[in-house]
Design an enzyme around this catalytic site. Structure first.
Site, PDB file in Angstrom:
ATOM      1  N   SER A 203       8.754  26.897 -32.677  1.00  0.00           N
ATOM      2  CA  SER A 203       7.856  27.462 -32.071  1.00  0.00           C
ATOM      3  C   SER A 203       7.243  27.064 -33.331  1.00  0.00           C
ATOM      4  O   SER A 203       7.191  27.664 -34.503  1.00  0.00           O
ATOM      5  CB  SER A 203       7.725  28.401 -31.220  1.00  0.00           C
TER       6      SER A 203
ATOM      7  N   TYR B 290      10.785  37.295 -31.937  1.00  0.00           N
ATOM      8  CA  TYR B 290      10.420  35.832 -31.687  1.00  0.00           C
ATOM      9  C   TYR B 290      10.412  35.918 -33.216  1.00  0.00           C
ATOM     10  O   TYR B 290      11.139  34.382 -32.784  1.00  0.00           O
ATOM     11  CB  TYR B 290       9.263  36.469 -30.118  1.00  0.00           C
TER      12      TYR B 290
HETATM   13  N1  NAP Z   1       5.075  29.159 -23.868  1.00  0.00           N
HETATM   14  C1  NAP Z   1       4.800  29.019 -24.913  1.00  0.00           C
HETATM   15  O1  NAP Z   1       3.403  29.403 -25.009  1.00  0.00           O
HETATM   16  C2  NAP Z   1       6.183  28.821 -25.905  1.00  0.00           C
HETATM   17  C3  NAP Z   1       5.415  28.600 -26.783  1.00  0.00           C
HETATM   18  C4  NAP Z   1       5.933  28.097 -28.127  1.00  0.00           C
HETATM   19  C5  NAP Z   1       7.611  27.970 -27.866  1.00  0.00           C
HETATM   20  N2  NAP Z   1       7.588  28.277 -26.407  1.00  0.00           N
HETATM   21  C6  NAP Z   1       9.638  28.180 -26.203  1.00  0.00           C
HETATM   22  O2  NAP Z   1       9.097  27.102 -25.281  1.00  0.00           O
HETATM   23  C7  NAP Z   1      10.900  26.888 -24.689  1.00  0.00           C
HETATM   24  C8  NAP Z   1      10.446  27.137 -23.258  1.00  0.00           C
HETATM   25  O3  NAP Z   1       9.923  28.332 -22.560  1.00  0.00           O
HETATM   26  P1  NAP Z   1       8.778  28.665 -21.350  1.00  0.00           P
HETATM   27  O4  NAP Z   1       7.241  28.949 -21.632  1.00  0.00           O
HETATM   28  O5  NAP Z   1       8.606  27.870 -20.648  1.00  0.00           O
HETATM   29  O6  NAP Z   1       9.501  29.411 -20.786  1.00  0.00           O
HETATM   30  P2  NAP Z   1       9.985  30.422 -19.323  1.00  0.00           P
HETATM   31  O7  NAP Z   1       8.678  29.962 -18.229  1.00  0.00           O
HETATM   32  O8  NAP Z   1      10.215  32.086 -19.425  1.00  0.00           O
HETATM   33  O9  NAP Z   1      11.268  29.366 -19.577  1.00  0.00           O
HETATM   34  C9  NAP Z   1      12.555  30.124 -20.391  1.00  0.00           C
HETATM   35  C10 NAP Z   1      13.969  29.267 -19.601  1.00  0.00           C
HETATM   36  O10 NAP Z   1      15.148  30.417 -20.926  1.00  0.00           O
HETATM   37  C11 NAP Z   1      15.937  30.307 -19.476  1.00  0.00           C
HETATM   38  N3  NAP Z   1      16.475  31.508 -20.520  1.00  0.00           N
HETATM   39  C12 NAP Z   1      16.587  32.540 -20.658  1.00  0.00           C
HETATM   40  N4  NAP Z   1      17.252  33.625 -21.295  1.00  0.00           N
HETATM   41  C13 NAP Z   1      18.487  32.435 -20.483  1.00  0.00           C
HETATM   42  C14 NAP Z   1      19.663  32.744 -21.133  1.00  0.00           C
HETATM   43  N5  NAP Z   1      20.448  34.164 -21.251  1.00  0.00           N
HETATM   44  N6  NAP Z   1      20.381  31.762 -19.873  1.00  0.00           N
HETATM   45  C15 NAP Z   1      20.318  30.925 -19.662  1.00  0.00           C
HETATM   46  N7  NAP Z   1      18.646  30.241 -19.883  1.00  0.00           N
HETATM   47  C16 NAP Z   1      17.971  31.090 -20.151  1.00  0.00           C
HETATM   48  C17 NAP Z   1      14.811  30.891 -17.984  1.00  0.00           C
HETATM   49  O11 NAP Z   1      15.667  30.822 -17.481  1.00  0.00           O
HETATM   50  P3  NAP Z   1      16.871  31.743 -16.586  1.00  0.00           P
HETATM   51  O12 NAP Z   1      15.792  33.041 -16.692  1.00  0.00           O
HETATM   52  O13 NAP Z   1      16.630  31.538 -15.243  1.00  0.00           O
HETATM   53  O14 NAP Z   1      17.896  31.759 -17.131  1.00  0.00           O
HETATM   54  C18 NAP Z   1      13.911  29.799 -18.290  1.00  0.00           C
HETATM   55  O15 NAP Z   1      14.768  28.556 -17.497  1.00  0.00           O
HETATM   56  C19 NAP Z   1      11.494  28.727 -25.082  1.00  0.00           C
HETATM   57  O16 NAP Z   1      12.639  28.511 -25.961  1.00  0.00           O
HETATM   58  C20 NAP Z   1      10.394  29.618 -25.407  1.00  0.00           C
HETATM   59  O17 NAP Z   1      10.678  30.341 -26.608  1.00  0.00           O
HETATM   60  C21 NAP Z   1       7.063  28.266 -25.809  1.00  0.00           C
END
Ligand code: NAP
Length: 254
Positions: free
Chosen positions: A140, A153
């Protein structure tokens, strides 16, 4: 199969039950022969696979090293060697010093950092033996510098950026590509309840498109959206005194 610059037969995406990972899986559906999607929510993986051609669900908790190794074995048994792994599963918690919560800190470390390490534990011996493969780690822009209320985080994402650089020093000469993905704000379940303005917010589909395009071009760092990511990168160039003054002013304004 769609013709792209990079050809992947088998792709594994963690955190594919929602948000960025879900949209990535949909984009890879016509770019790879076997798209292995992982998360804990097996019902969501089943739905995703049911509406796709090449997507197959492999429910796994990334914090469980043994289960992750078993998952990688199963993916390769069913789908062939993993050409590209997108290590995307993540957990976010807004936390300031007044709300210090060790359990949430531990979750951040276990999911964001150890989750990637558990995947590397399974993938590296296989990819090293083959002398090929591509590992993409989703970090990120929050990992560029310490940010307020990000203590469960930001440090995990800073560690991932460092990890990707470290890996690339040794893996590139051995035929294995490494990418680090640094998104800005993306509209997903992770960010929907954020109680602060999110400059440069983009949709999950657009984020996935940026990622696929960067991976196809073999980029090491894939940071987006470009203007916001560039602003965040500039913060890295500021001397500490100026950085803390700028952040202090931002906190007072907020
Ligand atoms: N959204 C943003 O603004 C943003 C910005 C920078 C970086 N990111 C990064 O992008 C990535 C995806 O995030 P997102 O925004 O798409 O969030 P999201 O919609 O909340 O997705 C998170 C995913 O991680 C999975 N997950 C969480 N804990 C887990 C575990 N213990 N084992 C296996 N899977 C797990 C969740 O699935 P389950 O709950 O079904 O396990 C879900 O599929 C993350 O690494 C996040 O830090 C996001």
């Amino acid at each position: 199969m769609k013709q792209t610059q990079a050809q992947w037969k088998t792709v594994w995406i963690t955190g594919a039950s929602s948000g960025i990972g879900l949209e990535l899986a949909r984009l890879f559906d016509d770019r790879a022969d076997h798209v292995a999607v992982s998360a804990r929510s097996s019902d969501k993986l089943v739905d995703l696979a049911a509406n796709a051609t090449n997507i197959h669900g492999y429910a796994v908790d990334v914090t469980d090293a043994e289960a992750v190794s078993a998952c990688v074995s199963e993916v390769e048994d069913r789908g062939g060697n993993i050409d590209l792994a997108v290590l995307n599963a993540g957990a976010w918690a807004l936390m300031s010093v007044d709300e210090f919560d060790l359990a949430a800190v531990r979750t951040g470390v276990e999911v964001n950092f150890m989750g990637v390490m558990n995947a590397l534990n399974a993938l590296l011996p296989r990819m090293l033996a083959r002398g090929r493969g591509h590992i993409a780690i989703v970090a990120s822009v929050a990992g560029y510098r310490g940010l307020p209320r990000s203590l469960a985080y930001g440090p995990t994402k800073a560690a991932l950026i460092n990890l990707a650089e470290t890996l690339n020093t040794e893996l590139a000469p051995r035929g294995i590509m490494v990418s680090v993905v640094n998104p800005g704000f993306v509209d997903t379940p992770m960010t929907r309840d954020n109680p602060f303005p999110m400059p440069g917010l983009i949709g999950a589909r657009q984020a996935a498109e940026y990622i696929v395009s960067g991976l196809e071009r073999g980029k090491f760092e894939i940071a987006f959206p470009r203007f916001f990511a560039a602003q965040m990168k500039l913060l890295r160039l500021l001397p500490n005194w100026l950085y803390f003054r700028a952040i202090g002013a931002f906190i007072l304004k907020g």
